[in-house]
Structures are given as structure tokens and as C-alpha cells.
Design a protein around this motif. Structure first.
Motif, PDB file in Angstrom:
ATOM      1  N   HIS A  38       0.841  -1.190   0.000  1.00  0.00           N
ATOM      2  CA  HIS A  38       0.000   0.000   0.000  1.00  0.00           C
ATOM      3  C   HIS A  38       0.878   1.243   0.000  1.00  0.00           C
ATOM      4  N   ALA A  39       0.623   2.134  -0.939  1.00  0.00           N
ATOM      5  CA  ALA A  39       1.413   3.354  -1.049  1.00  0.00           C
ATOM      6  C   ALA A  39       1.022   4.335   0.045  1.00  0.00           C
ATOM      7  N   PRO A  40       1.983   5.135   0.499  1.00  0.00           N
ATOM      8  CA  PRO A  40       1.637   6.159   1.484  1.00  0.00           C
ATOM      9  C   PRO A  40       0.743   7.209   0.842  1.00  0.00           C
ATOM     10  N   ARG A  41       0.075   7.955   1.666  1.00  0.00           N
ATOM     11  CA  ARG A  41      -0.808   9.014   1.190  1.00  0.00           C
ATOM     12  C   ARG A  41       0.003   9.986   0.333  1.00  0.00           C
ATOM     13  N   PRO A  42      -0.524  10.349  -0.849  1.00  0.00           N
ATOM     14  CA  PRO A  42       0.262  11.216  -1.734  1.00  0.00           C
ATOM     15  C   PRO A  42       0.472  12.595  -1.141  1.00  0.00           C
ATOM     16  N   THR A  43       1.638  13.169  -1.424  1.00  0.00           N
ATOM     17  CA  THR A  43       1.910  14.526  -0.968  1.00  0.00           C
ATOM     18  C   THR A  43       1.645  15.527  -2.078  1.00  0.00           C
ATOM     19  N   VAL A  44       1.471  15.055  -3.304  1.00  0.00           N
ATOM     20  CA  VAL A  44       1.168  15.944  -4.423  1.00  0.00           C
ATOM     21  C   VAL A  44      -0.316  15.805  -4.740  1.00  0.00           C
ATOM     22  N   VAL A  45      -1.021  16.921  -4.712  1.00  0.00           N
ATOM     23  CA  VAL A  45      -2.474  16.913  -4.912  1.00  0.00           C
ATOM     24  C   VAL A  45      -2.877  18.041  -5.853  1.00  0.00           C
ATOM     25  N   LEU A  46      -4.079  17.917  -6.394  1.00  0.00           N
ATOM     26  CA  LEU A  46      -4.651  18.997  -7.177  1.00  0.00           C
ATOM     27  C   LEU A  46      -5.232  20.027  -6.231  1.00  0.00           C
ATOM     28  N   GLY A  47      -4.963  21.285  -6.503  1.00  0.00           N
ATOM     29  CA  GLY A  47      -5.498  22.375  -5.693  1.00  0.00           C
ATOM     30  C   GLY A  47      -6.619  23.058  -6.440  1.00  0.00           C
ATOM     31  N   LYS A  48      -6.632  24.362  -6.372  1.00  0.00           N
ATOM     32  CA  LYS A  48      -7.688  25.152  -7.004  1.00  0.00           C
ATOM     33  C   LYS A  48      -7.626  25.009  -8.528  1.00  0.00           C
ATOM     34  N   ILE A  49      -8.810  24.985  -9.138  1.00  0.00           N
ATOM     35  CA  ILE A  49      -8.912  24.868 -10.590  1.00  0.00           C
ATOM     36  C   ILE A  49      -9.777  26.010 -11.111  1.00  0.00           C
ATOM     37  N   GLN A  50      -9.263  26.723 -12.096  1.00  0.00           N
ATOM     38  CA  GLN A  50     -10.023  27.763 -12.790  1.00  0.00           C
ATOM     39  C   GLN A  50     -10.354  27.211 -14.168  1.00  0.00           C
ATOM     40  N   TYR A  51     -11.511  26.537 -14.280  1.00  0.00           N
ATOM     41  CA  TYR A  51     -11.858  25.864 -15.526  1.00  0.00           C
ATOM     42  C   TYR A  51     -12.601  26.761 -16.493  1.00  0.00           C
ATOM     43  N   ASP A  52     -13.153  27.866 -16.031  1.00  0.00           N
ATOM     44  CA  ASP A  52     -13.868  28.788 -16.904  1.00  0.00           C
ATOM     45  C   ASP A  52     -13.111  30.102 -16.899  1.00  0.00           C
ATOM     46  N   SER A  53     -12.407  30.352 -17.977  1.00  0.00           N
ATOM     47  CA  SER A  53     -11.603  31.555 -18.078  1.00  0.00           C
ATOM     48  C   SER A  53     -12.457  32.783 -17.801  1.00  0.00           C
ATOM     49  N   PRO A  54     -11.992  33.705 -16.958  1.00  0.00           N
ATOM     50  CA  PRO A  54     -12.770  34.911 -16.675  1.00  0.00           C
ATOM     51  C   PRO A  54     -12.988  35.733 -17.953  1.00  0.00           C
ATOM     52  N   GLY A  55     -14.140  36.365 -18.056  1.00  0.00           N
ATOM     53  CA  GLY A  55     -14.435  37.191 -19.227  1.00  0.00           C
ATOM     54  C   GLY A  55     -14.942  36.354 -20.387  1.00  0.00           C
ATOM     55  N   SER A  63      -6.932  34.760 -22.651  1.00  0.00           N
ATOM     56  CA  SER A  63      -8.113  34.012 -22.217  1.00  0.00           C
ATOM     57  C   SER A  63      -7.760  32.545 -21.952  1.00  0.00           C
ATOM     58  N   LEU A  64      -6.939  31.962 -22.822  1.00  0.00           N
ATOM     59  CA  LEU A  64      -6.524  30.569 -22.618  1.00  0.00           C
ATOM     60  C   LEU A  64      -5.748  30.408 -21.314  1.00  0.00           C
ATOM     61  N   ASN A  65      -4.890  31.360 -21.007  1.00  0.00           N
ATOM     62  CA  ASN A  65      -4.110  31.287 -19.762  1.00  0.00           C
ATOM     63  C   ASN A  65      -4.938  31.630 -18.542  1.00  0.00           C
ATOM     64  N   GLY A  66      -6.171  32.107 -18.760  1.00  0.00           N
ATOM     65  CA  GLY A  66      -7.091  32.368 -17.655  1.00  0.00           C
ATOM     66  C   GLY A  66      -7.693  31.093 -17.084  1.00  0.00           C
ATOM     67  N   GLU A  67      -7.516  29.969 -17.788  1.00  0.00           N
ATOM     68  CA  GLU A  67      -7.913  28.676 -17.193  1.00  0.00           C
ATOM     69  C   GLU A  67      -6.641  27.943 -16.802  1.00  0.00           C
ATOM     70  N   TRP A  68      -6.682  27.344 -15.613  1.00  0.00           N
ATOM     71  CA  TRP A  68      -5.491  26.697 -15.065  1.00  0.00           C
ATOM     72  C   TRP A  68      -5.865  25.703 -13.966  1.00  0.00           C
ATOM     73  N   VAL A  69      -4.896  24.872 -13.648  1.00  0.00           N
ATOM     74  CA  VAL A  69      -5.014  23.882 -12.564  1.00  0.00           C
ATOM     75  C   VAL A  69      -3.796  24.048 -11.673  1.00  0.00           C
ATOM     76  N   THR A  70      -4.010  24.077 -10.377  1.00  0.00           N
ATOM     77  CA  THR A  70      -2.911  24.178  -9.423  1.00  0.00           C
ATOM     78  C   THR A  70      -2.539  22.785  -8.929  1.00  0.00           C
ATOM     79  N   VAL A  71      -1.238  22.487  -8.955  1.00  0.00           N
ATOM     80  CA  VAL A  71      -0.707  21.235  -8.429  1.00  0.00           C
ATOM     81  C   VAL A  71       0.152  21.609  -7.232  1.00  0.00           C
ATOM     82  N   THR A  72      -0.142  21.003  -6.076  1.00  0.00           N
ATOM     83  CA  THR A  72       0.511  21.377  -4.821  1.00  0.00           C
ATOM     84  C   THR A  72       1.227  20.195  -4.188  1.00  0.00           C
TER      85      THR A  72
END
Length: 159
Positions: A38-55, A63-72
Motif C-alpha cells: 500500500h502506497a503512502p498518502r500522496p503529498t502531491v495533490v490537485l489544488g484550485k482549478i479555474q476551468y472557466d476563463s474569466p471574461g 483568455s486561454l491562460n485564464g484557465e489553469w489547474v494548481t498542483v501542490t
């Protein structure tokens, strides 16, 4: 054998039996306790996601760079993300080539840009994250590390 030696020997044997008995339930309870496959609990997780570009979604690089995914990386140690992937339900995939220091994040933008320690770019000319989608993070061996879903098909954000 003297009475003192017998008492010491009996005390040592009894304490050994107590230690063995105390350890037995930890192994026999059916859980892995960090030893084995069994693997230990991952330390790398997905954080906040901006899936709908503002505006307005006008397809511009801004506009394309206004959508993003945070990896923590929530752990203390640096994690080598070389070969890890971030993908959506349509299998559009970004492949990482970076080391993520402990207790830090990187934001993965959709459009074109110059990679830094805190921002990387997929260099795409079209949107990736739909209003109803799933972001999936996989390690270099293809094992799912984390995922997040959102939108009407998923009834809100979930993991």
C-alpha cells in the motif's frame, strides 16, 4: 541456577511475550501500517482549478491562460514530477518536466507562456477544461495520484 538469575530470566521472557503480544494486533488487524504494497498518502495533490476563463472566451492567449489547474506538494520533500501527467476527460494531456519543492505549488495554464517555478504552460491554442470535466493527475508510472471533477454531470466539485 540462583533464584535471582531465575527471576531475571523470567522477567525478560515475560516482557518479551508482552512486546510480542502488543505487536500482534497491529499486524493482525488487516491494515498495512506502511509496510508492504500500500502506497503512502500522496503529498502531491490537485489544488484550485479555474476551468472557466474569466471574461469572454475569445480564444486569445490571455483568455486561454485564464484557465489553469494548481498542483501542490503538501509534503516537506521535493518531488520530481518528470513524466507525470495532467489530463482531462477528453484525454488532452500535459506532461510535466519539473521538480516541485516541498510545500509549494505550480499553476498549469492552458495557453502559451514562459515556464517559471510557479507557472507552467501547456502551449495549447484551444481550451482544455470544460464546464463539466475531470482533471486527473498521474505519476510517471501512470498511477492516478489525484483527481477533481466539477459541473452538472458531477453534481459539484468532488475528488
Amino acid at each position: 541456577m540462583s533464584r535471582s538469575v531465575r527471576r531475571i530470566t523470567a522477567a525478560v521472557l515475560a516482557s518479551g511475550a508482552l512486546v510480542a503480544a502488543a505487536a500482534l494486533p497491529a499486524v493482525a488487524d488487516g491494515r498495512d501500517h506502511g509496510r508492504g504494497h500500500h502506497a503512502p498518502r500522496p503529498t502531491v495533490v490537485l489544488g484550485k482549478i479555474q476551468y472557466d476563463s474569466p471574461g469572454r472566451d475569445n480564444g486569445s492567449n490571455r483568455s486561454l491562460n485564464g484557465e489553469w489547474v494548481t498542483v501542490t506538494n503538501t509534503g516537506r520533500q521535493t518531488v520530481n514530477l518528470r513524466g507525470w501527467t495532467l489530463s482531462d476527460e477528453s484525454h488532452r494531456t500535459y506532461k510535466f518536466d519539473l521538480r516541485l519543492p516541498g510545500r509549494s505549488s505550480v499553476r498549469v495554464h492552458t495557453g502559451v507562456g514562459r515556464d517559471t517555478r510557479h507557472d507552467v504552460y501547456q502551449d495549447r491554442r484551444s481550451y482544455v477544461w470544460d464546464n463539466s470535466d475531470t482533471a486527473t493527475l498521474r505519476d510517471a508510472h501512470g498511477h492516478k495520484v489525484d483527481s477533481k471533477s466539477w459541473g452538472h454531470r458531477h453534481h459539484g466539485p468532488r475528488r
